[in-house]
Design an enzyme around this catalytic site. Structure first.
Site, mmCIF file in Angstrom:
data_model
loop_
_atom_site.group_PDB
_atom_site.id
_atom_site.type_symbol
_atom_site.label_atom_id
_atom_site.label_comp_id
_atom_site.label_asym_id
_atom_site.label_seq_id
_atom_site.Cartn_x
_atom_site.Cartn_y
_atom_site.Cartn_z
ATOM 1 C CG ASP A 1 -9.411 -26.648 -40.145
ATOM 2 O OD1 ASP A 1 -9.393 -26.977 -41.341
ATOM 3 O OD2 ASP A 1 -9.170 -27.437 -39.216
ATOM 4 C CD GLN B 1 -8.990 -29.581 -47.940
ATOM 5 O OE1 GLN B 1 -9.823 -28.781 -47.532
ATOM 6 N NE2 GLN B 1 -9.046 -30.870 -47.639
ATOM 7 N NE ARG C 1 21.365 -15.183 -65.993
ATOM 8 C CZ ARG C 1 21.170 -16.111 -66.926
ATOM 9 N NH1 ARG C 1 20.192 -16.986 -66.802
ATOM 10 N NH2 ARG C 1 21.976 -16.178 -67.971
ATOM 11 N NE ARG D 1 -4.510 6.237 -64.815
ATOM 12 C CZ ARG D 1 -5.701 5.930 -65.315
ATOM 13 N NH1 ARG D 1 -6.447 6.875 -65.853
ATOM 14 N NH2 ARG D 1 -6.147 4.685 -65.297
ATOM 15 N NE ARG E 1 29.384 -7.216 -57.946
ATOM 16 C CZ ARG E 1 28.259 -7.415 -57.267
ATOM 17 N NH1 ARG E 1 27.719 -6.433 -56.605
ATOM 18 N NH2 ARG E 1 27.686 -8.586 -57.275
ATOM 19 C CG ASN F 1 -5.301 -1.651 -54.128
ATOM 20 O OD1 ASN F 1 -6.514 -1.476 -54.038
ATOM 21 N ND2 ASN F 1 -4.519 -1.747 -53.072
ATOM 22 C CG ASN F 2 -5.072 3.089 -59.740
ATOM 23 O OD1 ASN F 2 -5.987 2.288 -59.840
ATOM 24 N ND2 ASN F 2 -4.686 3.851 -60.753
ATOM 25 N NE ARG G 1 -17.830 -41.372 -61.232
ATOM 26 C CZ ARG G 1 -18.876 -41.962 -61.782
ATOM 27 N NH1 ARG G 1 -20.044 -41.932 -61.154
ATOM 28 N NH2 ARG G 1 -18.776 -42.551 -62.950
ATOM 29 N N GLY H 1 1.019 1.299 -63.284
ATOM 30 C CA GLY H 1 1.196 2.702 -63.634
ATOM 31 C C GLY H 1 2.093 3.388 -62.618
#
Length: 673
Positions: free
Chosen positions: A52, A210, A475, A627, A552, A440-441, A202, A484
């Site tokens: 909540d 939720q 695996r 960047r 391995r 987010n750069n 409706r 980037g």
């Protein structure tokens, strides 16, 4: 202790009774006096887990974002069926004493009406609701609109049935009441709409749906960050340290006195029971008030008939990011409410150069909040080679200011526009950049619109891959993300998805580090996140196996999550973040000739505040070759990822959080502009 206010209050009571409980155990022989002495005090640290978001003192509780994901999935599905059948849907969400879920849902889907317990509707709400759904919308508060001419046809708001809308969405918190404390139920609203308007209506009650489902990336990371801060608070505690709760304020973890938060939470309920609803809104905090004000502004206010005389153009630049459309919608409607003429530029700077500009209206952006991608179209083209054409079109269309929503290209393109002012005076207009990129750069902001949606794509993929990998021995999966040279997505996805490692450009690595990680792994499967282009020292993900010298046996599989991160429906966070960021731009209009540093700024979020740094001031903070910003806040979270993956490393504890107080903390990020 992780829980709501009841659990946390009980924990504080347990702490207060600790000494007497020890004495009783010594008396009955349960423990020795020496054992009681060693455990003479009990420290309590709380973390708030509640869907909540009804606990005062924190911007977001653990579980709220996941609940919003469940709600929005259902709302989006219902919207399509409502549109097909031309129905009105009344959706009831949880929130017996708090309307946060209902309010954010209404913001994120552009609902026609929302009922929350903290701010009941006026006594004539039934008439107002019916007018809202059918008749001419009201003029904004304080705006005087002339009466329509009897010879002119009536003009109806696009959200109304007479204006052409095929659906209506009404959101109701289960604790909604009127001014007199009488409950307003979803069935009451349905009966009203059916009897007065005759609409096919409706009711959908979401209930405990939720609470279920897979946690969102935001909640996974929030829980991890709060857990680390809670442990640190316990380790630093003394017998005199009061019980505290770890909270989120903006983008920072803070510590607040537990019982202060519990008391303020109870004061909200008391204020609502006594009919002091204005006090209840204030006690909820400025973040809640800001959400409420933005919703009312975008949903109920109508553009004035008087115009300001200023024209603002909005464009998307760079790669598409989920939430861009929500930001465009908010920008357009806020501009129209202020009386500005709003222009939409298609295909970024290239569209501005080629004259792909048109006026955009209030109804044009209706329903854009939940759409992914970019409805305006976006390109990475920079403006430098089109200065002459752009200047001509700025003059031809009478543009007084630019609002640019985009990623790193939006930032660098704005810098080029500033440089071009020396030769083209038409470019001497105010410019505001709103960061929107999955990577987010963009420097100057901790978060950008679209990053949360991209981030949620990756853990979902990780969860499915884990099931496959766990059923097959030997695996290992490597998941390649976008970003980037910026490792934000890889790091956060690794933290949210429980990866064994996250390899990024910002922390150099080689093939031997990868081999060591696999050798040290104790499980029969593993997942590694890796960001964009850096393939350092032979670390290309195209090979199979562990390396020629590794005895391995095994199989290394690569699963790229590239353009999947750019698409999809925006998350509730990105819809809400885009709406509020675009609704808080600096005053662009009013400056006829702008040629100073502060006339071109970036709207960003830093820690607990919204900030407007000049774009030129951010040049020193930027690594243009790669960047990325030179300093990135999320790098401090990487040790948590490694510790959770069972690496033996030390956590930097030099920065210590201090105990704050609820009222002082109340200056939330939306207030600190």
């Amino acid at each position: 202790v992780i829980g709501g206010d009841g659990s946390l209050t009980g924990a504080d009571t347990f702490r207060a009774e600790w000494s007497s409980l020890l004495a009783e155990l010594v008396k009955v022989g349960g423990i020795t006096a020496e054992e009681a002495k060693r455990s003479s005090h009990l420290n309590i640290v709380g973390m708030v887990g509640s869907i909540d978001n009804d606990f005062c003192g924190t911007d977001m509780t653990i579980g709220t974002d996941s609940a919003l994901h469940r709600i929005m999935e259902i709302v989006d599905a219902i919207t399509t069926t409502a549109q097909s059948h031309q129905r009105t849907f009344v959706l009831e969400v949880m929130g017996r004493h708090c309307g946060y879920l209902a309010l954010i849902t209404a913001l994120a889907c552009g609902a026609d009406w929302v009922f929350i317990p903290e701010s009941p509707p006026e006594d004539d709400w039934e008439d107002h609701l019916c007018r809202r759904l059918t008749e001419v919308g009201r003029a904004p508060v304080g705006a005087l609109s002339p009466p329509p001419s009897p010879l002119s046809p009536p003009v109806f708001p696009p959200q109304t049935r007479l204006g052409g809308s095929r659906l209506n969405i009404i959101i109701v918190a289960e604790g909604a009441v009127d001014k007199h404390g009488k409950a307003i139920t979803s069935d009451d609203i349905k009966t009203l709409v059916v009897k007065r308007l005759g609409y096919d209506t409706r009711v959908t009650i979401l209930g405990h749906v939720q609470r279920g489902g897979t946690p969102s990336a935001f909640d996974r990371i929030l829980g991890s960050r709060m857990g680390v801060e809670a442990v640190m608070a316990l380790l630093e505690g003394t017998p005199e340290t009061p019980a505290c709760v770890v909270s989120l304020s903006g983008n920072q973890a803070v510590r607040l006195p537990l019982m202060e938060c519990v008391q303020v939470t109870k004061d909200v309920t008391t204020a609502m029971n006594e009919g002091r609803f204005d006090d209840a809104l204030k006690l909820r905090g400025r973040s809640f008030q800001n959400n409420w004000n933005v919703y009312k502004l975008l949903a109920h206010i109508r553009p004035p008939s008087t115009k300001s005389g200023y024209t603002l153009a909005i464009l998307n630049v760079g790669a598409p990011a989920a939430g861009m459309n929500a930001a465009v919608r908010s920008t357009v409607r806020i501009g129209l409410i202020h009386g500005h003429r709003m222009l939409a530029v298609h295909d970024g700077f290239e569209g501005l150069a080629f004259g792909q500009v048109e006026e955009i209206s209030w109804e044009r952006v209706g329903g854009w909040t939940g759409l992914g991608g970019s409805k305006l179209g976006t390109k990475r083209t920079l403006p430098k080679k089109y200065f002459e054409e752009i200047s001509t079109n700025i003059s031809n269309f009478g543009i007084h200011g630019l609002i640019i929503i985009g990623g790193f290209e939006a930032f660098t393109g704005s810098l080029e526009l500033i440089e071009g002012r020396a030769k083209f005076e038409e470019l001497c207009i105010p410019v505001c950049v709103i960061p929107a990129t999955v990577s987010n750069n963009v420097p100057g902001s901790d978060f950008s619109i679209g990053a949360d949606t991209a981030l949620n794509t990756i853990p979902t993929t990780c969860d499915r891959i884990k099931q496959s990998a766990a059923g097959t021995k030997r695996r290992v999966f490597i998941i390649e993300t976008m970003g980037g040279f910026c490792g934000y997505l890889a790091t956060m996805a690794g933290l949210a998805g429980g990866a064994d490692a996250a390899y990024i450009y910002e922390e150099h690595f080689n093939i031997h580090d990868l081999q060591a990680s696999l050798t040290a792994g104790k499980t029969s499967w593993g997942t590694c996140s890796r960001s964009g282009p850096p393939q350092q020292q032979g670390c290309s993900p195209q090979g199979r196996g562990y390396g020629s010298g590794d005895p391995r046996p095994g199989l290394l599989l690569v699963h790229p999550v590239i353009f999947l991160a750019q698409g999809g429906t925006p998350t509730p966070f990105d819809r809400n973040f885009g709406t509020k960021m675009a609704g808080s731009p600096p005053p662009l209009a009013g400056r006829i000739f702008a040629n100073t540093a502060d006339s071109a700024c970036l709207l960003g979020m830093r820690k607990r505040s919204l900030v407007f740094p000049p774009i030129t001031a951010l040049k020193e903070q930027t690594d243009f070759e790669h960047r990325i910003p030179k300093e990135q806040w999320w790098l401090k979270l990487r040790p948590i990822l490694k510790i959770l993956a069972k690496y033996h490393i030390e956590l930097d504890t030099s920065e210590k959080a201090h105990l704050e107080h609820v009222m002082r903390k109340g200056m939330s990020l939306e207030a600190n502009i």
